[in-house]
Design an enzyme around this catalytic site. Structure first.
Site, mmCIF file in Angstrom:
data_model
loop_
_atom_site.group_PDB
_atom_site.id
_atom_site.type_symbol
_atom_site.label_atom_id
_atom_site.label_comp_id
_atom_site.label_asym_id
_atom_site.label_seq_id
_atom_site.Cartn_x
_atom_site.Cartn_y
_atom_site.Cartn_z
ATOM 1 N N ASP A 84 -12.989 4.664 1.665
ATOM 2 C CA ASP A 84 -11.548 4.733 1.931
ATOM 3 C C ASP A 84 -11.083 6.185 1.897
ATOM 4 O O ASP A 84 -10.926 6.782 0.834
ATOM 5 C CB ASP A 84 -10.804 3.903 0.879
ATOM 6 C CG ASP A 84 -9.298 3.879 1.104
ATOM 7 O OD1 ASP A 84 -8.825 4.508 2.076
ATOM 8 O OD2 ASP A 84 -8.586 3.231 0.317
ATOM 9 N N LYS B 159 2.743 11.438 -3.375
ATOM 10 C CA LYS B 159 1.649 10.790 -4.103
ATOM 11 C C LYS B 159 0.706 11.822 -4.709
ATOM 12 O O LYS B 159 -0.002 11.547 -5.673
ATOM 13 C CB LYS B 159 0.893 9.855 -3.153
ATOM 14 C CG LYS B 159 -0.108 8.928 -3.827
ATOM 15 C CD LYS B 159 -0.623 7.922 -2.821
ATOM 16 C CE LYS B 159 -1.702 7.032 -3.405
ATOM 17 N NZ LYS B 159 -2.172 6.032 -2.418
ATOM 18 N N ASP C 60 0.876 -1.172 0.000
ATOM 19 C CA ASP C 60 0.000 0.000 0.000
ATOM 20 C C ASP C 60 0.911 1.219 0.000
ATOM 21 O O ASP C 60 1.493 1.570 1.026
ATOM 22 C CB ASP C 60 -0.897 -0.026 1.241
ATOM 23 C CG ASP C 60 -1.700 1.273 1.409
ATOM 24 O OD1 ASP C 60 -1.768 2.069 0.457
ATOM 25 O OD2 ASP C 60 -2.260 1.472 2.505
ATOM 26 N N GLU D 16 -7.305 0.599 -4.296
ATOM 27 C CA GLU D 16 -7.245 0.496 -2.838
ATOM 28 C C GLU D 16 -8.541 -0.021 -2.214
ATOM 29 O O GLU D 16 -8.503 -0.928 -1.374
ATOM 30 C CB GLU D 16 -6.832 1.848 -2.245
ATOM 31 C CG GLU D 16 -5.369 2.175 -2.551
ATOM 32 C CD GLU D 16 -4.996 3.618 -2.279
ATOM 33 O OE1 GLU D 16 -5.888 4.374 -1.819
ATOM 34 O OE2 GLU D 16 -3.839 3.996 -2.526
#
Length: 606
Positions: free
Chosen positions: A205, A72, A11, A179
């Site tokens: 999420d 990210k 992850d 994800e």
């Protein structure tokens, strides 16, 4: 273990990353060298070394301009992207514009200015995850295969950029998995549902930088993603940013001084705000306290949940929009949702939990999965599935979807959708387009991604020209355009005039801002070179520490021998001065260590 039988799940998060391995028929989330099961996605550069994880985050206050995080939020984006401009004001590191609008991070490393792409920084975090797993699995273990997760709403460019990062890290990505899909895998693992039972699971999420919502139908060992929606610029970092803005203004009111231009002060304030945000998940009120924040002035303030929610009211309003979109796309009423699963650290914010619960008419979200580890856990299950080892008791099949519509530009800059969003992947879709004027010799195929009616409002993903068309009146010559999307959500486009036997294709991975094979090869070689430098630095530090321990032993010896040990004391003092005044390599340090050990041995036998 043979490396080709090993695969890990990673992850790669905005704020924290996590890695899992499949061992003894189950997933094991691996703790890093500090004993923590999640690792900050931070990289710091100094004159002597590169730090990743806790080592990087712990020294940010003293080295803010060379400490990189939130990368990210940069990966796969252009320098001029509005979200990049918005985030940059909160980052202490310097962001510059590279070739073809690529954002580059400028730092000082090993005594010189260096520029790194977001992919290279992400690769460093991936290497840390890879090495963490290798240490856990034992000496001699080498891992090259991995399943890496991305936000469901990552576009084609961001997915390709993630693959580039893995290539630079020396990893072969077996699959990119969304994800929330990974979290759904974790949630469904080991559930004692009957084979005939159908469960509709909504995964919410909310992490450090992105919000994803996926609706997954689970039946007979098949996880079928029916729809996904999200916001690629909404997460815990945004809540913290609003707190920082508030306290910068409060400091200005209290002290008539503006700290916004001082990166070190802002970074220290941000750390305090991050701690306060976490405390507010369990406490109704907490403090933001920073000694000597700016020009020697201490800062102390309080914040309660009500104020926190007021500061972030616009963000909270955005939190439920993807849920409505996802359910609408799937054409499923919220009453038919069997389970609601919360994933990501930001779902611990009480207001977020309450919003989700209220939306589903008081249904309590499931807390059976670890919000921080569920995504890595699911990625590891997917890795085990792909490895196909019969000893692995994994009998799940995942069917995912394309998060954004894919299409081409037609006359008038209209978006002609070829693959609608939430189409199951892998998939192949074809559409016929005709010439728009007489004797048209070529057709430019411009590929776009997005949901707006006009291509000018969507994202250009690539273009190519099909030449040598059959010359005919407009509307007669037909060009067959084929879109193929693989399991990773990577798009391949071809166009063909069958009558003229002319065909051309493109993999929409060759965006001008992306890296060529030669560039990736160069980055891999550079990463290996810096790895060697870092290893040498670690050896030097370890050797110096060992010499310090020997000097400590020798000092104790001189105290016991008292007057007869003046020569030994001189050697201790001389060695300390030698260490302080010289840049030494590991060989020189090892030679000195052996000399000291020999002297200690001789002294102890007298």
């Amino acid at each position: 273990m043979a490396e080709n039988r090993l695969a890990i799940g990673i992850d790669l998060g905005t704020t924290y990353s996590c890695v899992g391995v499949w061992r003894n028929g189950r997933v094991e989330i691996v703790a890093n060298d500090q004993g923590n099961r999640t690792t900050p996605s931070w990289v710091a550069f100094t004159d002597g070394e590169k730090l990743i994880g806790e080592g990087a985050s712990n020294q940010v206050a003293s080295n803010p301009s060379n400490t990189v995080f939130d990368v990210k939020r940069l990966i796969g984006r252009s320098f001029s992207d509005a979200s990049v401009k918005s985030d940059a004001k909160y980052w202490p590191f310097k962001l510059i514009q590279g070739h073809d609008e690529r954002p580059l991070i400028s730092v000082s490393y090993l005594g010189e200015k260096k520029e790194f792409s977001p992919e290279e920084i992400s690769a460093m975090v991936l290497v840390k995850m890879k090495e963490t797993a290798e240490v856990f699995l034992g000496p001699g273990t080498t891992i090259t295969n991995a399943v890496v997760t991305v936000p469901a709403y990552f576009n084609n460019n961001q997915r390709k950029a993630t693959k580039d990062a893995a290539a630079i890290a020396g990893l072969n990505i077996m699959r990119i998995i969304n994800e929330p899909t990974a979290a759904a895998l974790t949630f469904s693992e080991g559930r004692k549902w009957s084979r005939s039972e159908e469960r509709t699971v909504l995964v919410y999420d909310l992490g450090g930088g992105t919000l994803d919502v996926s609706l997954v139908v689970v039946k007979k060992g098949v996880l079928h993603v029916r729809a996904t929606a999200g916001d690629t610029h909404l997460g815990g970092e945004d809540f913290t940013n609003n707190m920082v803005d508030h306290f910068v203004d409060e400091f200005k009111i209290q002290n008539k001084k503006d700290i916004s231009g001082d990166t070190r002060a802002v970074r220290r304030l941000r750390n305090a705000c991050e701690r306060a945000k976490r405390m507010l998940s369990s406490d109704a009120r907490t403090v933001v306290d920073v000694d000597a924040l700016f020009e020697g002035i201490d800062f102390h303030s309080t914040i309660n949940r009500a104020l926190f929610e007021q500061l972030n009211k616009d963000l909270f309003l955005r939190c439920m929009e993807p849920v409505e979109t996802c359910l609408g796309d799937a054409k499923i009423d919220k009453k038919k949702v069997s389970d609601v699963v919360l994933v990501g650290g930001s779902t611990r914010i009480p207001r977020v939990h309450r919003l989700v619960q209220d939306f589903f008419n008081g249904k309590e979200p499931s807390k059976s999965v670890n919000a921080d580890e569920a995504v890595a856990h699911g990625a590891t299950i997917q890795a085990a599935i792909l490895m196909g080892d019969k000893k692995r008791d994994v009998k799940v099949h995942v069917i995912d979807v394309m998060p954004l519509s894919q299409g081409v530009s037609v006359k008038g800059d209209v978006m002609s959708v070829v693959v609608p969003r939430n189409t199951t992947i892998p998939t192949t879709k074809e559409q016929i387009y005709v010439t728009t004027y007489d004797n048209q010799p070529e057709m430019c195929i411009e590929v776009y991604e997005g949901e707006r009616a006009m291509t000018t409002d969507n994202s250009l993903r690539g273009k190519f020209t099909l030449s040598g068309l059959t010359l005919a009146p407009k509307g007669v010559t037909k060009v067959n355009v084929r879109f193929q999307i693989d399991e990773d959500g990577i798009l391949h486009v071809s166009a063909e005039d069958k009558k003229a036997a002319r065909k051309k294709n493109i993999t929409i991975m060759d965006d001008p801002r992306r890296f060529s094979k030669d560039e990736i090869k160069r980055m891999v070689q550079e990463a290996q070179r810096y790895k060697a430098v870092d290893e040498e630095h670690k050896k030097n530090v370890q050797a110096r520490n060992e010499i310090d321990n020997l000097l400590y032993t020798m000092r104790n010896t001189t105290e016991k021998l008292q007057h007869s040990a003046s020569g030994l004391q001189d050697l201790v003092d001389g060695t300390k001065e030698w260490l302080q005044n010289n840049e030494l390599n590991s060989d020189e340090l090892d030679a000195k260590k052996q000399l000291l050990e020999a002297i200690i041995g001789q002294t102890s036998t007298k």
